[in-house]
Design a protein around this motif. Structure first.
Motif, PDB file in Angstrom:
ATOM      1  N   HIS A 151      -3.851  -2.558  32.911  1.00 56.42           N
ATOM      2  CA  HIS A 151      -4.059  -3.298  33.960  1.00 56.42           C
ATOM      3  C   HIS A 151      -2.992  -3.964  34.828  1.00 56.42           C
ATOM      4  O   HIS A 151      -3.302  -4.946  35.687  1.00 56.42           O
ATOM      5  N   SER A 174      -3.790   3.809  40.926  1.00 57.89           N
ATOM      6  CA  SER A 174      -5.317   4.142  40.794  1.00 57.89           C
ATOM      7  C   SER A 174      -6.282   3.655  41.930  1.00 57.89           C
ATOM      8  O   SER A 174      -7.168   4.243  42.053  1.00 57.89           O
ATOM      9  N   GLY A 175      -5.883   2.644  42.503  1.00 58.81           N
ATOM     10  CA  GLY A 175      -6.684   2.244  43.448  1.00 58.81           C
ATOM     11  C   GLY A 175      -8.142   1.111  42.849  1.00 58.81           C
ATOM     12  O   GLY A 175      -8.913   1.115  43.695  1.00 58.81           O
ATOM     13  N   THR A 176      -7.835   0.900  41.578  1.00 62.45           N
ATOM     14  CA  THR A 176      -9.019   0.202  40.887  1.00 62.45           C
ATOM     15  C   THR A 176      -8.323  -0.911  40.215  1.00 62.45           C
ATOM     16  O   THR A 176      -7.115  -1.284  40.272  1.00 62.45           O
ATOM     17  N   GLY A 177      -9.060  -1.543  39.607  1.00 65.69           N
ATOM     18  CA  GLY A 177      -8.589  -2.820  38.375  1.00 65.69           C
ATOM     19  C   GLY A 177      -7.877  -2.297  37.244  1.00 65.69           C
ATOM     20  O   GLY A 177      -7.530  -3.157  36.560  1.00 65.69           O
ATOM     21  N   HIS A 178      -7.957  -1.153  37.132  1.00 66.09           N
ATOM     22  CA  HIS A 178      -7.169  -0.475  35.987  1.00 66.09           C
ATOM     23  C   HIS A 178      -6.984   1.010  36.007  1.00 66.09           C
ATOM     24  O   HIS A 178      -7.450   1.591  36.793  1.00 66.09           O
ATOM     25  N   SER A 179      -6.021   1.431  35.072  1.00 67.41           N
ATOM     26  CA  SER A 179      -6.075   3.194  34.966  1.00 67.41           C
ATOM     27  C   SER A 179      -6.135   3.408  33.614  1.00 67.41           C
ATOM     28  O   SER A 179      -6.095   2.348  32.705  1.00 67.41           O
ATOM     29  N   CYS A 185      -0.311   0.264  37.854  1.00 64.86           N
ATOM     30  CA  CYS A 185      -1.458   0.977  37.449  1.00 64.86           C
ATOM     31  C   CYS A 185      -2.353   0.741  38.535  1.00 64.86           C
ATOM     32  O   CYS A 185      -3.208   1.597  38.818  1.00 64.86           O
ATOM     33  N   ARG A 186      -2.814  -0.582  38.712  1.00 68.54           N
ATOM     34  CA  ARG A 186      -3.885  -0.944  39.766  1.00 68.54           C
ATOM     35  C   ARG A 186      -3.652  -0.294  41.176  1.00 68.54           C
ATOM     36  O   ARG A 186      -4.455   0.257  41.540  1.00 68.54           O
ATOM     37  N   ARG A 187      -2.422  -0.229  41.486  1.00 64.40           N
ATOM     38  CA  ARG A 187      -2.003   0.241  42.885  1.00 64.40           C
ATOM     39  C   ARG A 187      -2.069   1.676  42.668  1.00 64.40           C
ATOM     40  O   ARG A 187      -2.607   2.403  43.791  1.00 64.40           O
ATOM     41  N   GLN A 213      -6.306   1.861  28.328  1.00 61.05           N
ATOM     42  CA  GLN A 213      -6.389   1.304  29.685  1.00 61.05           C
ATOM     43  C   GLN A 213      -5.440   0.314  29.858  1.00 61.05           C
ATOM     44  O   GLN A 213      -4.692  -0.335  29.185  1.00 61.05           O
TER      45      GLN A 213
END
Length: 74
Positions: A28, A36-41, A32-34, A26
């Protein structure tokens, strides 16, 4: 031996991978956050000789905010 398969959202590129991932991790970081659109990928790294791709592929390269080149296979 386990086989994994998948495709991009438009189904233009498909892959098949045989055998276990070398590592699953993973990230953070901001990039990678941008992406994936989440807090991690989450990414799985596989041996290149274990992966078969089909379809038209390309790569884009960019500089992140720190000025470091990054690239993504699409």
């Amino acid at each position: 031996m386990r086989t994994y398969s998948g495709k991009c959202l438009c189904s233009g590129v498909r892959f098949t991978a045989t055998g276990p991932p070398v590592i699953v991790a993973q990230c953070h970081c901001e990039e990678c956050r941008r992406l994936s659109g989440t807090g991690h990928s989450v990414g799985a790294m596989l041996r290149t000789d274990a992966v078969v791709l089909s379809g038209k592929t390309s790569e884009f390269v960019y500089l992140n905010r720190a000025g470091i080149a990054g690239g993504h296979f699409v």
